[in-house]
Enzyme design. Structure first.
Site, mmCIF file in Angstrom:
data_model
loop_
_atom_site.group_PDB
_atom_site.id
_atom_site.type_symbol
_atom_site.label_atom_id
_atom_site.label_comp_id
_atom_site.label_asym_id
_atom_site.label_seq_id
_atom_site.Cartn_x
_atom_site.Cartn_y
_atom_site.Cartn_z
ATOM 1 N N GLU B 141 -18.208 -16.228 35.526
ATOM 2 C CA GLU B 141 -17.383 -15.554 34.504
ATOM 3 C C GLU B 141 -18.050 -15.478 33.162
ATOM 4 O OE1 GLU B 141 -16.083 -17.606 36.577
ATOM 5 O OE2 GLU B 141 -14.503 -16.471 37.555
ATOM 6 N N HIS B 210 -3.684 -22.081 38.516
ATOM 7 C CA HIS B 210 -3.527 -20.641 38.666
ATOM 8 C C HIS B 210 -2.297 -20.135 37.941
ATOM 9 C CE1 HIS B 210 -6.459 -21.112 41.902
ATOM 10 N NE2 HIS B 210 -6.645 -19.822 41.806
#
Lengths: 432, 405
Positions: B141, B210
């Site tokens: 990322e 998450h």
């Protein structure tokens, strides 16, 4: 002299992990047969795995890889590596870098610039060797040690000095400072304070080049990006992630490691499991080259090939330049950890002196011409200081300009006033 | 100057159109529009003096949005136009239209290409535009966000997808240092027209990592804009506006809202990035919310209306900067504010919004601002615990009752 990836894999001998001797205790990295650092030879970069070569650089009788790949030609039959013009250009660029950095030190101690200033003395061969081969549209990404990269790429000394003084005429309007040199015109994409942070940006610039060629169909777009960073960065995740992506997509980028052995006070050998950084290239599928970074001609030869490779679309190259910084990490660094003997050894390999010697010995130019260049550079640097001194400081109103590229999108109604009732959020217009 | 919410059409009219009566049975047309545009039920024109004209009886039609499926009932002319789709399809449509319009727009992220995106927002785009324009990245990322930023500096307009917003924590270095700062530190030389987007928020038992809400972490970064979409209409509009904007924009989507269905106009439109959306005009209390909590608020609003309250619900949409114009008008009208958000209590969007309103509209407040946020706790896996982590409609009802005493 093409790099073929099939042979781009070094197979070094197992490295003695408990060898504590740093590079400073090595024999000089030139065998006795070669009298001067400048052979005038063309380093032929054979990348075939050769277990015969002893790559124990760190042990007492080490042979450097640049030795290994160098082809020794007798001096009389060698061809000159550079023309006179090229020689003078290289010399001028390196002298500019050196004189500029020396002036920075002076100005810092006189209180004209503040903060962290990282000087490039001793490493000029890398910047000059690589950047002087680039075109205007090629990009350069650097770290906080970026003054000379900007100068080599073509940013005027006046603009860089003003930026260091924090004046509004600086290349970044005084908002960047020493560690953030940007130039849209010359495609200098920074100047980053955190190490490793610039490497993805460089990868992105290379991606744009590939995208322009393949998606936007400008088939003659062959812009290359150079990413400069140091040995400390080579242990950082962003470095590895970008090596992977660049090799995966064959991006036109050259990763240039300026291995000066020291990350502030951390020796490269104390922080890296495999200090031979060029080994990390083949691990990702790109050639890893090691070159003597104190010798601008050798750097230039390697750079030519790496940049040509990128232009042809064959992908990235990792080039490790063995170099050294003559000053401390920054002007605030007392530089007590480095061995004086090591510093002396490298001072003897000063790239500017070496190039001067080469030029004179090869009769490319006379001493007088070189002295004239020295004088010219002194004037350029002094003019830069004068210009910076006389430039205005940024006014207070400049504070909130340029925070956003598009403040018009920010709640400005058709009557020209802010719709948001909190106008302190941003002010001003985009100003370039 | 009347402000028309919802930014219909590419040029959001800030004209002084006469206030139209709010009646959910007919679509409201701005006098400048020559075509009928399908509108959602809760549309109104609020004049700059804060008055909203209701229908003469003084009692509003009770047509609220009862559930998450936003329907546009009762508009005969509008139902012939527009097309119905789900929120993720709206995002995809917006993205596809922008990619058609400008060849420099590209997408990069994990699994955006061949897989079509983990929430199918980029489905079919790789087949259409090729593997380089819809780039499947390795799992890095920080580096591919930086790569997007480098590409933006050199002329492209990347849309960077975080498979889950939480993964963008790994890209925080690049988002904060480069995305936000480079325009400034380069003295305005380089623009970073990126869009960073991805699903965030508390889902259905996805676990703590998450289920993060990164709005609060990103909000202090100088130089970026943040928006949160909540309906297919504004999802498409905000996506397009974000791509066209020269500023770096972070677009927050919500995992649970991807399957919302709505009818949206056929023609090209964008939603202003800095504008808030008036969901339901009212008189008694201003409820400010965004993203998924909008639906919890509207559910609570049903109960509240039955109890006789008249809440004004505003979906703030723009998390940075706040649309203090719309919010201010509302505060001046109702004098009571309730903020309902999914962000954490500490240092969240609600906290900033409370500060901004207090600073600017303190004189207009009859009661302290109430802020309902998620608990300051890593979202637990157990369903019962997860339910009480976020704000539920019952709490909203209680809060309004308390506020309106």
């Amino acid at each position: 002299m093409a790099f073929s990836t099939a042979t781009a894999y070094f197979a070094p001998q197992p490295f003695p992990l408990n060898t504590a001797s740093p590079r400073s205790h090595d024999n000089p990295l030139i065998t006795p047969a070669s009298a001067s650092p400048f052979f005038g030879s063309t380093p032929k970069l054979r990348l075939s795995p050769s277990p015969k070569f002893n790559l124990h650089r760190r042990s007492g009788s080490g042979v450097s890889v640049s030795q290994v790949v160098k082809e020794k030609k007798p001096k009389s039959t060698r061809s000159l590596l550079i023309t006179k013009d090229e020689g003078l250009e290289l010399y001028e660029d390196m002298v500019l870098g050196r004189a500029f950095e020396d002036m920075c030190a002076q100005m810092y101690y006189r209180g004209k610039m503040f903060g962290f200033v990282h000087l490039y003395n001793g490493q000029e061969a890398v910047s000059t060797g690589f950047i002087k081969l680039l075109k205007q549209q090629d990009s350069v990404v650097s770290t906080y040690r970026d003054h000379v990269h900007a100068l080599s790429k073509g940013v005027p000394a006046r603009a860089v000095m003003s930026e260091l003084f924090g004046k509004t005429t600086g290349c970044c309007r005084g908002q960047g400072g020493s560690m953030h040199m940007f130039s849209r015109e010359h495609n200098v994409l920074g100047g980053f304070a955190f190490i490793g942070e610039g490497i993805p940006v460089a990868t992105g610039a290379a991606f744009t080049s590939k995208y322009t060629r393949e998606v936007l169909k400008e088939v003659d777009c062959d812009h290359v990006t150079l990413a400069f960073f140091g040995d400390g960065t080579c242990n950082n995740g962003q470095f590895f992630e970008c090596l992977n992506m660049a090799a995966l997509w064959k991006l036109p980028i050259v990763f240039v490691v300026e291995n000066n052995l020291w990350a502030i006070g951390m020796s490269h050998l104390r922080s890296t499991s495999d200090p031979q950084i060029y080994n990390k290239g083949p691990a990702f599928g790109m050639p890893g080259i090691h070159v003597d970074g104190m010798d601008v001609l050798k750097v230039r030869e390697v750079a030519k090939e790496a940049i040509a490779r990128a232009r042809r679309g064959e992908g990235p190259t990792l080039v490790e330049c063995e170099t050294y910084r003559f000053r401390g990490h920054s002007l605030a660094d007392p530089d007590e950890l480095r061995d004086p003997a090591e510093k002396e050894r490298y001072a003897a390999r000063d790239p500017i002196k070496a190039l001067k010697k080469y030029i004179i010995e090869s009769n490319l130019a006379s001493e007088a011409e070189l002295k004239a260049i020295d004088k010219k550079i002194d004037e350029v640097v002094e003019d830069a200081v004068e210009f910076a001194d006389e430039s205005p400081v940024p006014p207070r109103s400049q504070l909130l300009e340029n925070v956003f590229a598009d403040p018009k999108g920010f709640g400005i109604g058709p009557d020209g006033r802010y719709r948001c009732a909190d106008p302190k959020f941003t002010e001003g217009t985009a100003h370039v | 100057m009347a402000a028309i919410f919802q930014g219909v059409g590419a040029a959001a009219p800030l004209s002084s159109s006469p206030s139209n009566s709010f009646d959910s049975n007919k679509s409201v047309f701005s006098p400048r529009r020559s075509f009928s545009v399908s509108k959602r039920v809760s549309f109104a024109v609020v004049r700059s003096d804060g008055k909203v004209n209701l229908n003469p009886k003084g009692r509003r039609d009770q047509r609220l949005i009862p559930n998450a499926v936003a329907t546009n009932a009762g508009s005969a002319a509008a139902s012939k136009q527009g097309h119905e789709l789900l929120l993720f399809e709206a995002l995809q449509e917006g993205l596809e239209e922008e990619m058609e319009r400008d060849p420099r727009v590209c997408v990069m992220g994990e699994d955006v290409g061949h897989y079509g995106g983990s929430y199918k927002v980029t489905k079919g785009l790789a087949k259409r535009f090729g593997d380089l324009r819809v780039l499947d990245t390795p799992i890095a990322e920080n580096s591919f966000t930086g790569m997007g930023i480098g590409a933006a500096m050199t002329g492209l307009r990347p849309v960077i997808e975080g498979m889950n917003m939480g993964f963008l924590l790994l890209a925080f270095n690049q988002i904060s240092n480069n995305c936000g700062m480079l325009h400034y530190t380069s003295g305005g030389q380089f623009t970073i027209p990126v869009v960073v987007r991805g699903p965030g928020g508390v889902g259905r038992q996805l676990g703590a990592e998450h289920s993060q809400r990164l709005e609060s972490y990103f909000q202090s970064i100088p130089g970026i804009q943040m928006v949160a979409c909540s309906t297919p209409y504004n999802a498409k509009g905000l996506m397009k506006a974000a791509i066209r904007s020269e500023n770096p924009v972070i677009l927050f989507e919500h995992v649970l809202l991807y399957n919302l269905k709505e009818r949206i106009p056929d023609e090209d439109y964008i939603c202003n990035l800095e504008e808030a959306e008036m969901v339901r005009p009212g008189e008694h209390v201003t409820i400010l919310t965004y993203s998924r909590m909008r639906y919890h608020v509207m559910q609570a609003a049903k109960t509240l209306v039955n109890k006789g309250y008249d809440p004004e619900v505003i979906d703030i949409r723009s998390l940075k900067p706040f649309d203090l114009y719309t919010i201010g008008n509302s505060v001046k009208k109702t004098h009571r504010v309730l903020i309902v958000e999914e962000c954490m209590r500490t240092g969240g969007i609600g906290a900033s919004l409370t500060a901004a309103i207090t600073e600017n509209f303190n004189d207009y407040l009859d009661a302290p601002i109430m802020c309902l946020s998620s608990q300051d706790v890593p979202t637990p896996y157990a369903g019962t615990l997860e339910e009480v982590t976020v704000v539920q409609p019952a709490q909203i009802v209680t809060a309004v009752e308390q506020l309106c005493q």
